[in-house]
Design a protein around this motif. Structure first.
Motif, PDB file in Angstrom:
ATOM      1  N   LEU A 168      10.239  -5.118  -3.310  1.00  0.00           N
ATOM      2  CA  LEU A 168       9.078  -4.953  -4.190  1.00  0.00           C
ATOM      3  C   LEU A 168       9.446  -4.189  -5.457  1.00  0.00           C
ATOM      4  O   LEU A 168       9.006  -4.536  -6.557  1.00  0.00           O
ATOM      5  N   LEU A 169      10.273  -3.162  -5.323  1.00  0.00           N
ATOM      6  CA  LEU A 169      10.699  -2.397  -6.498  1.00  0.00           C
ATOM      7  C   LEU A 169      11.512  -3.253  -7.461  1.00  0.00           C
ATOM      8  O   LEU A 169      11.494  -3.029  -8.677  1.00  0.00           O
ATOM      9  N   LEU A 170      12.224  -4.245  -6.923  1.00  0.00           N
ATOM     10  CA  LEU A 170      13.051  -5.122  -7.760  1.00  0.00           C
ATOM     11  C   LEU A 170      12.279  -6.321  -8.300  1.00  0.00           C
ATOM     12  O   LEU A 170      12.845  -7.151  -9.007  1.00  0.00           O
ATOM     13  N   GLY A 171      10.996  -6.409  -7.953  1.00  0.00           N
ATOM     14  CA  GLY A 171      10.171  -7.451  -8.542  1.00  0.00           C
ATOM     15  C   GLY A 171       9.893  -8.656  -7.671  1.00  0.00           C
ATOM     16  O   GLY A 171       9.443  -9.692  -8.172  1.00  0.00           O
ATOM     17  N   LEU A 199       7.901 -12.974  -0.482  1.00  0.00           N
ATOM     18  CA  LEU A 199       7.891 -12.179   0.744  1.00  0.00           C
ATOM     19  C   LEU A 199       6.871 -12.626   1.780  1.00  0.00           C
ATOM     20  O   LEU A 199       6.951 -12.213   2.937  1.00  0.00           O
ATOM     21  N   GLN A 200       5.926 -13.473   1.382  1.00  0.00           N
ATOM     22  CA  GLN A 200       4.826 -13.834   2.279  1.00  0.00           C
ATOM     23  C   GLN A 200       5.327 -14.491   3.556  1.00  0.00           C
ATOM     24  O   GLN A 200       4.871 -14.182   4.662  1.00  0.00           O
ATOM     25  N   PHE A 253      14.342   4.039   3.938  1.00  0.00           N
ATOM     26  CA  PHE A 253      13.191   3.149   3.821  1.00  0.00           C
ATOM     27  C   PHE A 253      13.572   1.716   4.195  1.00  0.00           C
ATOM     28  O   PHE A 253      14.727   1.298   4.045  1.00  0.00           O
ATOM     29  N   HIS A 254      12.565   0.957   4.639  1.00  0.00           N
ATOM     30  CA  HIS A 254      12.773  -0.449   4.963  1.00  0.00           C
ATOM     31  C   HIS A 254      13.116  -1.264   3.711  1.00  0.00           C
ATOM     32  O   HIS A 254      12.734  -0.924   2.587  1.00  0.00           O
ATOM     33  N   SER A 255      13.803  -2.380   3.945  1.00  0.00           N
ATOM     34  CA  SER A 255      14.282  -3.225   2.846  1.00  0.00           C
ATOM     35  C   SER A 255      13.171  -3.814   1.999  1.00  0.00           C
ATOM     36  O   SER A 255      13.341  -4.025   0.795  1.00  0.00           O
ATOM     37  N   ILE A 256      12.024  -4.091   2.597  1.00  0.00           N
ATOM     38  CA  ILE A 256      10.941  -4.728   1.844  1.00  0.00           C
ATOM     39  C   ILE A 256      10.512  -3.870   0.654  1.00  0.00           C
ATOM     40  O   ILE A 256      10.103  -4.388  -0.383  1.00  0.00           O
ATOM     41  N   TYR A 257      10.645  -2.555   0.770  1.00  0.00           N
ATOM     42  CA  TYR A 257      10.246  -1.693  -0.336  1.00  0.00           C
ATOM     43  C   TYR A 257      11.157  -1.885  -1.545  1.00  0.00           C
ATOM     44  O   TYR A 257      10.687  -1.913  -2.691  1.00  0.00           O
ATOM     45  N   ALA A 314       0.828  -1.212   0.000  1.00  0.00           N
ATOM     46  CA  ALA A 314       0.000   0.000   0.000  1.00  0.00           C
ATOM     47  C   ALA A 314       0.860   1.258   0.000  1.00  0.00           C
ATOM     48  O   ALA A 314       0.474   2.287  -0.564  1.00  0.00           O
ATOM     49  N   ASN A 315       2.040   1.186   0.630  1.00  0.00           N
ATOM     50  CA  ASN A 315       2.929   2.347   0.717  1.00  0.00           C
ATOM     51  C   ASN A 315       3.870   2.480  -0.476  1.00  0.00           C
ATOM     52  O   ASN A 315       4.567   3.492  -0.608  1.00  0.00           O
ATOM     53  N   LEU A 316       3.908   1.458  -1.320  1.00  0.00           N
ATOM     54  CA  LEU A 316       4.928   1.414  -2.371  1.00  0.00           C
ATOM     55  C   LEU A 316       4.835   2.583  -3.346  1.00  0.00           C
ATOM     56  O   LEU A 316       5.863   3.102  -3.801  1.00  0.00           O
ATOM     57  N   LEU A 317       3.626   3.018  -3.656  1.00  0.00           N
ATOM     58  CA  LEU A 317       3.466   4.119  -4.599  1.00  0.00           C
ATOM     59  C   LEU A 317       4.165   5.378  -4.087  1.00  0.00           C
ATOM     60  O   LEU A 317       4.781   6.119  -4.860  1.00  0.00           O
ATOM     61  N   PHE A 318       4.093   5.626  -2.778  1.00  0.00           N
ATOM     62  CA  PHE A 318       4.767   6.782  -2.197  1.00  0.00           C
ATOM     63  C   PHE A 318       6.280   6.674  -2.388  1.00  0.00           C
ATOM     64  O   PHE A 318       6.949   7.661  -2.721  1.00  0.00           O
TER      65      PHE A 318
END
Length: 278
Positions: free
Chosen positions: A195-198, A204-205, A188-192, A33-37
């Motif tokens: 997600l950006l890298l695909g 990640l679940q 930013f946290h690593s999870i972002y 949900a935060n990825l767009l930011f």
């Protein structure tokens, strides 16, 4: 010269000391949900896609963007068993094609040192700029120190306009970067970045930060990466390619023994901050 310290803590998961500047580690749903930011922040700074024909003289008024990546922290966020140091560096190189400078920091290897990352499939007519740099801590210190030392180096450029994005979920490292007073930094946290890298939901679940991750595997994976990049650089004349001046300066500083690097101060939590001497 800075003498190696033996009491550092290697951290590839959450670090309990201090509050992360990006807040609590998000779950997958909240991260998506935060990825767009996060994407908008990077795009706002980076501006139009960089190509060999783009320059400030042609109306590109965006600030240079430097992205600092805690390599092993990203691997652990993704699932280190399925993502080697070489795999992650390759993904970062592909992602960096429209960015100014992406720096991936690794524990181990021969160092302190840095190597340019050149994709063997690069078409020089389409992408003359090399945007990715792999940095190796060597055997006596860790990548956290390497990132903090790089922040000290970047402080030399305080008179220039650039912005820094850091990806790590290590709260201690994140706060070290923040306290180094690098201008216009975003952490930013690593999870972002995953997600950006695909990274997929399946990647990640079930992600669990492993505190039992064997040091031997980490160092072996990084050694393989450094050997691979060394061979690639021998086959490609990367030194003649277009490279962002700050990135080239950092590369030379790392490989020349980090001249004038000094201990700045030690935080209340016992973390070392650095500075560049006069």
């Amino acid at each position: 010269a800075v003498h190696p310290y033996q009491y550092y803590v290697e951290s590839y998961g959450m670090n309990p000391r201090g509050i992360h500047p990006n807040g609590k580690l998000p779950n997958l749903r909240k991260a998506k949900a935060n990825l767009l930011f996060i994407e908008d922040t990077i795009q706002r700074i980076a501006g139009p896609q960089k190509t060999s024909n783009t320059s400030a003289s042609e109306g590109d008024t965006s600030n240079p963007l430097l992205i600092l990546i805690d390599g092993n922290n990203i691997r652990n966020s993704w699932g280190y068993q399925s993502l080697s140091a070489s795999d992650l560096t390759s993904k970062c190189s592909d992602w960096s094609s429209s960015l100014d400078s992406v720096m991936v920091f690794w524990d181990g290897g021969s160092g302190p040192s840095s190597v340019f990352v050149s994709d063997e499939d690069d078409d020089d007519d389409k992408r003359s700029m090399i945007s990715t740099l792999a940095l190796f801590s060597g055997q006596d210190v860790n990548a956290d120190d390497g990132m903090a030392q790089t922040c000290a180096f970047l402080s030399k450029y305080a008179h220039e306009s650039f912005e820094v994005v850091v990806f790590t979920s290590d709260a201690n490292l994140a706060n070290r970067c923040k306290e180094m007073h690098v201008k216009s930094s975003h952490i930013f946290h690593s999870i972002y970045l995953c997600l950006l890298l695909g990274a997929t939901d399946a990647d990640l679940q079930e992600r669990i930060f492993s505190e039992e991750w064997e040091r031997t595997e980490r160092r072996s994976s990084v050694k393989d990466l450094q050997i691979q990049l060394g061979r690639s650089n021998e086959c490609h004349d990367v030194e003649t390619r277009e490279i962002m001046p700050i990135t080239r300066d950092l590369h030379e500083w790392m490989n020349n023994g980090q001249p004038k690097l000094e201990i700045g101060r030690v935080t209340k939590g016992g973390s070392i901050l650095y500075q560049i001497g006069d």
